[in-house]
Structures are given as structure tokens and as C-alpha cells.
Design a protein around this motif. Structure first.
Motif, PDB file in Angstrom:
ATOM      1  N   THR A  66       0.843  -1.201   0.000  1.00  0.00           N
ATOM      2  CA  THR A  66       0.000   0.000   0.000  1.00  0.00           C
ATOM      3  C   THR A  66       0.874   1.246   0.000  1.00  0.00           C
ATOM      4  OG1 THR A  66      -0.140   0.313   2.407  1.00  0.00           O
ATOM      5  CG2 THR A  66      -1.637  -1.308   1.400  1.00  0.00           C
ATOM      6  N   THR A  67       0.239   2.407   0.051  1.00  0.00           N
ATOM      7  CA  THR A  67       0.974   3.676   0.069  1.00  0.00           C
ATOM      8  C   THR A  67       1.328   4.115   1.481  1.00  0.00           C
ATOM      9  OG1 THR A  67      -1.056   4.970   0.175  1.00  0.00           O
ATOM     10  CG2 THR A  67      -0.222   4.424  -2.027  1.00  0.00           C
ATOM     11  N   VAL A  68       0.925   3.333   2.474  1.00  0.00           N
ATOM     12  CA  VAL A  68       1.126   3.723   3.875  1.00  0.00           C
ATOM     13  C   VAL A  68       2.070   2.739   4.562  1.00  0.00           C
ATOM     14  CG1 VAL A  68       0.018   4.104   6.113  1.00  0.00           C
ATOM     15  CG2 VAL A  68      -1.131   4.822   4.000  1.00  0.00           C
ATOM     16  N   GLN A  70       3.955   2.254   8.498  1.00  0.00           N
ATOM     17  CA  GLN A  70       4.035   2.736   9.874  1.00  0.00           C
ATOM     18  C   GLN A  70       5.242   2.132  10.570  1.00  0.00           C
ATOM     19  OE1 GLN A  70       0.042   1.853  11.475  1.00  0.00           O
ATOM     20  NE2 GLN A  70      -0.377   4.057  11.341  1.00  0.00           N
ATOM     21  N   THR A 138       3.931  12.991  -1.144  1.00  0.00           N
ATOM     22  CA  THR A 138       4.331  12.199   0.011  1.00  0.00           C
ATOM     23  C   THR A 138       4.525  13.069   1.246  1.00  0.00           C
ATOM     24  OG1 THR A 138       5.439  10.580  -1.409  1.00  0.00           O
ATOM     25  CG2 THR A 138       6.122  10.645   0.898  1.00  0.00           C
ATOM     26  N   THR A 148       4.008   7.594  10.731  1.00  0.00           N
ATOM     27  CA  THR A 148       3.217   7.121   9.594  1.00  0.00           C
ATOM     28  C   THR A 148       3.663   7.851   8.332  1.00  0.00           C
ATOM     29  OG1 THR A 148       1.301   6.678  11.014  1.00  0.00           O
ATOM     30  CG2 THR A 148       0.898   6.853   8.637  1.00  0.00           C
ATOM     31  N   ASP A 150       2.982   8.320   4.229  1.00  0.00           N
ATOM     32  CA  ASP A 150       1.939   8.125   3.216  1.00  0.00           C
ATOM     33  C   ASP A 150       2.414   8.744   1.908  1.00  0.00           C
ATOM     34  OD1 ASP A 150      -0.325   7.865   1.690  1.00  0.00           O
ATOM     35  OD2 ASP A 150      -1.701   8.598   3.235  1.00  0.00           O
ATOM     36  N   THR A 151       2.541   7.924   0.863  1.00  0.00           N
ATOM     37  CA  THR A 151       3.003   8.434  -0.433  1.00  0.00           C
ATOM     38  C   THR A 151       1.847   8.942  -1.302  1.00  0.00           C
ATOM     39  OG1 THR A 151       2.901   6.210  -1.366  1.00  0.00           O
ATOM     40  CG2 THR A 151       5.018   6.926  -0.442  1.00  0.00           C
ATOM     41  N   ASN A 154      -1.719   6.339  -5.658  1.00  0.00           N
ATOM     42  CA  ASN A 154      -1.969   4.902  -5.636  1.00  0.00           C
ATOM     43  C   ASN A 154      -1.393   4.188  -6.860  1.00  0.00           C
ATOM     44  OD1 ASN A 154      -2.965   2.603  -4.380  1.00  0.00           O
ATOM     45  ND2 ASN A 154      -4.890   2.685  -5.521  1.00  0.00           N
ATOM     46  N   ARG A 159       3.946   2.712  -4.112  1.00  0.00           N
ATOM     47  CA  ARG A 159       3.583   1.806  -3.036  1.00  0.00           C
ATOM     48  C   ARG A 159       4.838   1.224  -2.386  1.00  0.00           C
ATOM     49  NH1 ARG A 159      -0.607  -1.385  -6.915  1.00  0.00           N
ATOM     50  NH2 ARG A 159      -2.099   0.322  -7.236  1.00  0.00           N
TER      51      ARG A 159
END
Length: 287
Positions: A66-68, A70, A138, A148, A150-151, A154, A159
Motif C-alpha cells: 500500500t501507500t502507507v 508505519q 508524500t 506514519t 503516506d506516499t 496509488n 507503493r
């Protein structure tokens, strides 16, 4: 300004109250040891320290497709660096490098080709924080011990490739001439012994309160590391008999160590066969 003592030396044995320790393993540099509040000797795991060079932690995290992403971290980093190697399979696509210097720059490299190893990169200068206000590009955020990333986009190139191990390094940047503020603590000493600030997970003592029975002399000695406080008991204050230790626990959940001096074995028999009900106006529950 109080004198900062990096070492306190008192003749005799050593005692330390560590019940108020708040440090955890990730606060202490790898290779160093400290005692947790429960008395357990614990090894530090951080690759840096909270002293002059700031805090640093390294580790790995696995991409989830995914784009996230953590990452757990017990401090808010100023420098974020993340790297994943996608060169092992030309069909792999996704983020390969992400570097953020808080309030300075964000740099990202990614592989968008499904037929060859073909990375592209871009950067944004003069960002604010982790670029949180940018809802198109991003960015990162930090909350409750979790970083966290996040890019946003999608696309396959943006990703975090599933199953790929990403190595990370998170650091704080020291302030005040290249180093963060020294960690100082206060200390109350009631027992003879040798005390080092590093044993308290501190850089030094901002205040030292000494209560040595029988009188003592105190002198300050400069050394390589700072100022050393030397406390010597008065020559007549140490009894010639052997010192024995009594440990009391009280009804109010406090405890105390008391010393008695004797060489006659009959004194030991008398002491160990009797548990006092009170001491220093407190009810004794265990001795």
C-alpha cells in the motif's frame, strides 16, 4: 546555576533508589545498561543516546503493498531515512528510497518499470514539518509513538512493495552547538558509596543532597569529565565493629535499610530471632 556533579564518591558501600526510573530500553544506547524500576538490569537497544548527538533508532519494516507504512518510534524524529532494495526482481515496483529532513527537504526515489530496474527520483525543498499539509505529495506524521508515512499516489511506483524489507534510520538532531540538552537529575544520598551519573541514566546531577551520619567533609575536585564531589566520613564516625544490614518494610509500603555494628555472634542471634513491631514511628510488616 547549580554545580553539576558527574560523580559523587563516599567511603563505604553503595545503595541506590531506582523505583522512580522511567527509562525504557529504546531510550538507552545499545551496549549500555540501566536498572528498570523493578530492579531488573536492562540492556539499551537504541543505536544512539539522548546526549550530545541526539537520539537514533534503526530497524526494519516490511512493505505491505500500500501507500502507507508505519514505524514504531518512542521519539519524534528530525531525520527519516528509509531504503528498500527492489533490484532482485525486475518486475518489482515501488518506493526504494525516502528521506525527510524535518522543515528542510523531502527526497523520494521509486521504480515504476515492470520490465527493468529503472528508478526515478524527485524532491521538495523548504517543506514544513514532515510536509503534512501537502495532500498531493508524500508526507509523514508522528503520533502516539508511531511514525506514519503516506506516499498518497496509488500508482505502483508509489507503493511500499509487498514483502520487501525496508531498512530505516530515525534520528533527532541535537541543538545548542550540535548537541541536545544534557539530562540532569537530582539525587539524595543517605548511604556511603560511589555514585556515577551514568548509573542513573543521566549526564550529571543538578543537585546532590547528602545525609551521612557521624559527620563528613566534602570537597570538589575537577576531573576530565567535570566536577567530582568527594565526601569523606569523619575519622571517628566509622565504628570498629563489623557492619550488618537490617532491611525493614513498613505498613505504608515504604522500606528502609538500617545498619548495626557488632562482632559478637550472640547479637546476631538476638536480632534475627526478633521482628520489631515498630521502627521510626512506623509499623513494621517485614524485617
Amino acid at each position: 546555576m547549580p554545580t553539576i556533579y558527574n560523580k559523587v564518591v563516599i567511603d563505604g558501600s553503595t545503595l541506590m533508589d531506582i523505583s522512580d526510573t522511567t527509562a525504557v530500553a529504546t531510550d538507552v544506547a545499545s551496549g549500555k545498561y540501566f536498572y528498570a524500576a523493578n530492579g531488573t538490569k536492562t540492556a539499551g537497544t537504541a543505536s544512539g543516546s539522548s546526549g550530545s548527538s541526539g537520539q537514533t533508532v534503526t530497524g526494519t519494516v516490511t512493505g505491505n503493498g500500500t501507500t502507507v507504512l508505519q514505524i514504531p518510534c518512542n521519539f519524534e524524529p528530525d531525520l527519516i531515512h528509509l531504503y528498500g532494495d527492489l533490484s532482485g526482481d525486475v518486475s518489482l515496483r515501488g518506493v526504494t528510497i525516502l528521506t525527510i529532513i524535518k522543515d528542510v527537504v523531502l527526497y523520494q526515489a521509486q521504480d515504476g518499470s515492470s520490465g527493468s530496474v529503472n528508478e526515478s527520483s524527485w524532491f521538495i525543498r523548504d517543506i514544513t514539518g514532515y510536509n503534512e499539509s501537502d495532500t498531493v505529495n508524500t508526507h509523514a506524521s508522528y503520533s502516539n509513538g508511531t511514525l506514519t508515512i503516506d506516499t498518497i499516489s496509488n500508482s505502483a511506483a508509489y507503493r511500499f512493495a509487498e514483502g520487501i524489507t525496508y531498512n530505516y534510520e530515525l534520528s533527532t538532531i541535537g541543538t545548542g552547538g550540535g548537541g541536545s540538552s544534557a539530562i540532569l537529575t537530582t539525587k539524595t544520598i543517605t548511604l556511603n558509596g560511589t555514585y556515577d551519573a551514568e548509573d542513573d541514566s543521566a549526564d550529571g546531577y543538578s543537585e546532590v543532597i547528602v545525609n551521612v551520619q557521624g559527620g563528613a567533609s566534602m570537597t570538589e575536585v575537577s576531573n576530565t569529565y567535570g566536577t567530582e564531589l568527594v565526601i569523606a566520613s569523619a575519622s571517628s564516625s566509622t565504628p570498629s565493629a563489623t557492619r550488618h544490614t537490617l532491611y525493614f518494610e513498613y505498613e505504608d509500603e515504604t522500606s528502609e535499610i538500617v545498619y548495626v555494628y557488632y562482632d559478637d555472634a550472640i547479637m546476631g542471634t538476638a536480632i534475627t530471632s526478633t521482628i520489631p513491631t515498630t521502627h521510626n514511628n512506623k509499623t513494621v510488616t517485614s524485617a
